[in-house]
Write a protein that holds these residues in place. Structure first.
Motif, PDB file in Angstrom:
ATOM      1  N   PRO A   1      52.441 -50.582 -39.528  1.00  0.00           N
ATOM      2  CA  PRO A   1      52.313 -50.883 -40.952  1.00  0.00           C
ATOM      3  C   PRO A   1      52.368 -52.597 -41.035  1.00  0.00           C
ATOM      4  O   PRO A   1      52.944 -53.102 -40.299  1.00  0.00           O
ATOM      5  N   VAL A   2      51.743 -53.137 -41.996  1.00  0.00           N
ATOM      6  CA  VAL A   2      51.594 -54.456 -42.506  1.00  0.00           C
ATOM      7  C   VAL A   2      52.091 -54.497 -43.826  1.00  0.00           C
ATOM      8  O   VAL A   2      51.831 -53.800 -44.809  1.00  0.00           O
ATOM      9  N   TRP A   3      53.321 -55.177 -44.051  1.00  0.00           N
ATOM     10  CA  TRP A   3      54.099 -55.008 -45.317  1.00  0.00           C
ATOM     11  C   TRP A   3      53.263 -56.272 -46.215  1.00  0.00           C
ATOM     12  O   TRP A   3      52.964 -57.163 -45.750  1.00  0.00           O
ATOM     13  N   GLY A   4      53.570 -55.965 -47.548  1.00  0.00           N
ATOM     14  CA  GLY A   4      52.934 -56.738 -48.410  1.00  0.00           C
ATOM     15  C   GLY A   4      53.582 -56.458 -49.915  1.00  0.00           C
ATOM     16  O   GLY A   4      54.750 -55.862 -49.921  1.00  0.00           O
ATOM     17  N   ARG A   5      52.819 -56.808 -50.893  1.00  0.00           N
ATOM     18  CA  ARG A   5      53.442 -56.588 -52.436  1.00  0.00           C
ATOM     19  C   ARG A   5      52.504 -56.015 -53.282  1.00  0.00           C
ATOM     20  O   ARG A   5      51.301 -56.233 -52.995  1.00  0.00           O
TER      21      ARG A   5
ATOM     22  N   VAL B   1      56.752 -55.188 -56.148  1.00  0.00           N
ATOM     23  CA  VAL B   1      57.474 -54.268 -55.038  1.00  0.00           C
ATOM     24  C   VAL B   1      57.020 -54.241 -53.868  1.00  0.00           C
ATOM     25  O   VAL B   1      55.802 -54.370 -53.553  1.00  0.00           O
ATOM     26  N   SER B   2      57.762 -54.346 -52.836  1.00  0.00           N
ATOM     27  CA  SER B   2      57.230 -53.993 -51.360  1.00  0.00           C
ATOM     28  C   SER B   2      56.720 -52.807 -51.217  1.00  0.00           C
ATOM     29  O   SER B   2      56.909 -51.764 -51.716  1.00  0.00           O
ATOM     30  N   CYS B   3      55.595 -53.062 -50.413  1.00  0.00           N
ATOM     31  CA  CYS B   3      54.696 -51.970 -50.134  1.00  0.00           C
ATOM     32  C   CYS B   3      54.012 -52.113 -48.520  1.00  0.00           C
ATOM     33  O   CYS B   3      54.295 -53.040 -48.084  1.00  0.00           O
ATOM     34  N   PHE B   4      53.239 -51.219 -47.975  1.00  0.00           N
ATOM     35  CA  PHE B   4      52.820 -51.582 -46.710  1.00  0.00           C
ATOM     36  C   PHE B   4      51.463 -50.981 -46.674  1.00  0.00           C
ATOM     37  O   PHE B   4      51.044 -49.752 -47.156  1.00  0.00           O
ATOM     38  N   CYS B   5      50.466 -51.434 -45.969  1.00  0.00           N
ATOM     39  CA  CYS B   5      49.333 -50.461 -45.557  1.00  0.00           C
ATOM     40  C   CYS B   5      49.411 -50.302 -44.119  1.00  0.00           C
ATOM     41  O   CYS B   5      49.846 -51.011 -43.191  1.00  0.00           O
ATOM     42  N   GLY B   6      49.061 -49.093 -43.767  1.00  0.00           N
ATOM     43  CA  GLY B   6      48.830 -48.497 -42.599  1.00  0.00           C
ATOM     44  C   GLY B   6      47.620 -49.115 -41.836  1.00  0.00           C
ATOM     45  O   GLY B   6      46.796 -48.827 -42.453  1.00  0.00           O
ATOM     46  N   THR B   7      47.758 -49.308 -40.683  1.00  0.00           N
ATOM     47  CA  THR B   7      46.814 -49.832 -39.489  1.00  0.00           C
ATOM     48  C   THR B   7      46.854 -49.199 -38.155  1.00  0.00           C
ATOM     49  O   THR B   7      48.077 -48.473 -38.060  1.00  0.00           O
ATOM     50  N   PRO B   8      45.805 -49.005 -37.517  1.00  0.00           N
ATOM     51  CA  PRO B   8      46.116 -48.537 -36.092  1.00  0.00           C
ATOM     52  C   PRO B   8      47.226 -49.288 -35.402  1.00  0.00           C
ATOM     53  O   PRO B   8      47.733 -48.622 -34.403  1.00  0.00           O
ATOM     54  N   TYR B   9      47.614 -50.493 -35.716  1.00  0.00           N
ATOM     55  CA  TYR B   9      48.737 -51.123 -34.832  1.00  0.00           C
ATOM     56  C   TYR B   9      49.880 -50.970 -35.512  1.00  0.00           C
ATOM     57  O   TYR B   9      50.910 -51.731 -35.035  1.00  0.00           O
TER      58      TYR B   9
ATOM     59  N   PHE C   1      44.937 -58.860 -45.859  1.00  0.00           N
ATOM     60  CA  PHE C   1      43.968 -58.101 -46.427  1.00  0.00           C
ATOM     61  C   PHE C   1      44.932 -57.250 -47.615  1.00  0.00           C
ATOM     62  O   PHE C   1      45.932 -57.572 -47.918  1.00  0.00           O
ATOM     63  N   TRP C   2      44.021 -56.353 -48.251  1.00  0.00           N
ATOM     64  CA  TRP C   2      44.852 -55.491 -49.232  1.00  0.00           C
ATOM     65  C   TRP C   2      44.288 -54.082 -48.840  1.00  0.00           C
ATOM     66  O   TRP C   2      43.356 -53.711 -48.378  1.00  0.00           O
ATOM     67  N   CYS C   3      45.072 -52.955 -49.583  1.00  0.00           N
ATOM     68  CA  CYS C   3      44.703 -51.719 -49.327  1.00  0.00           C
ATOM     69  C   CYS C   3      45.154 -50.986 -50.541  1.00  0.00           C
ATOM     70  O   CYS C   3      45.932 -51.076 -51.340  1.00  0.00           O
TER      71      CYS C   3
END
Length: 65
Positions: A59-63, A49-57, A37-39
């Protein structure tokens, strides 16, 4: 006191602003794309650049994209 013409001030200001201009500006994005997914990001960041989306479980890392 010496008087300065307004045109000279404007020319000096423009010259000062253009001297530090980056001719190779990097594209920016404000979304983090993960494999699932995306946020939205809180601010813009350079693309790729690396980034992350916060989830209840956690962080999920992405770009940034």
């Amino acid at each position: 006191m010496r008087k300065i013409r307004p045109g000279l001030i404007a020319a000096a200001t423009i010259a000062a602003l253009t001297v530090g201009a980056d001719s190779t500006a990097q594209p920016m994005g404000n979304r983090c794309f993960t494999p699932q997914f995306w946020c939205w990001l809180p601010s813009y960041a350079p693309m790729g650049v690396s980034c992350f989306c916060g989830t209840p479980y956690g962080p999920v890392w992405g770009r940034v994209g």
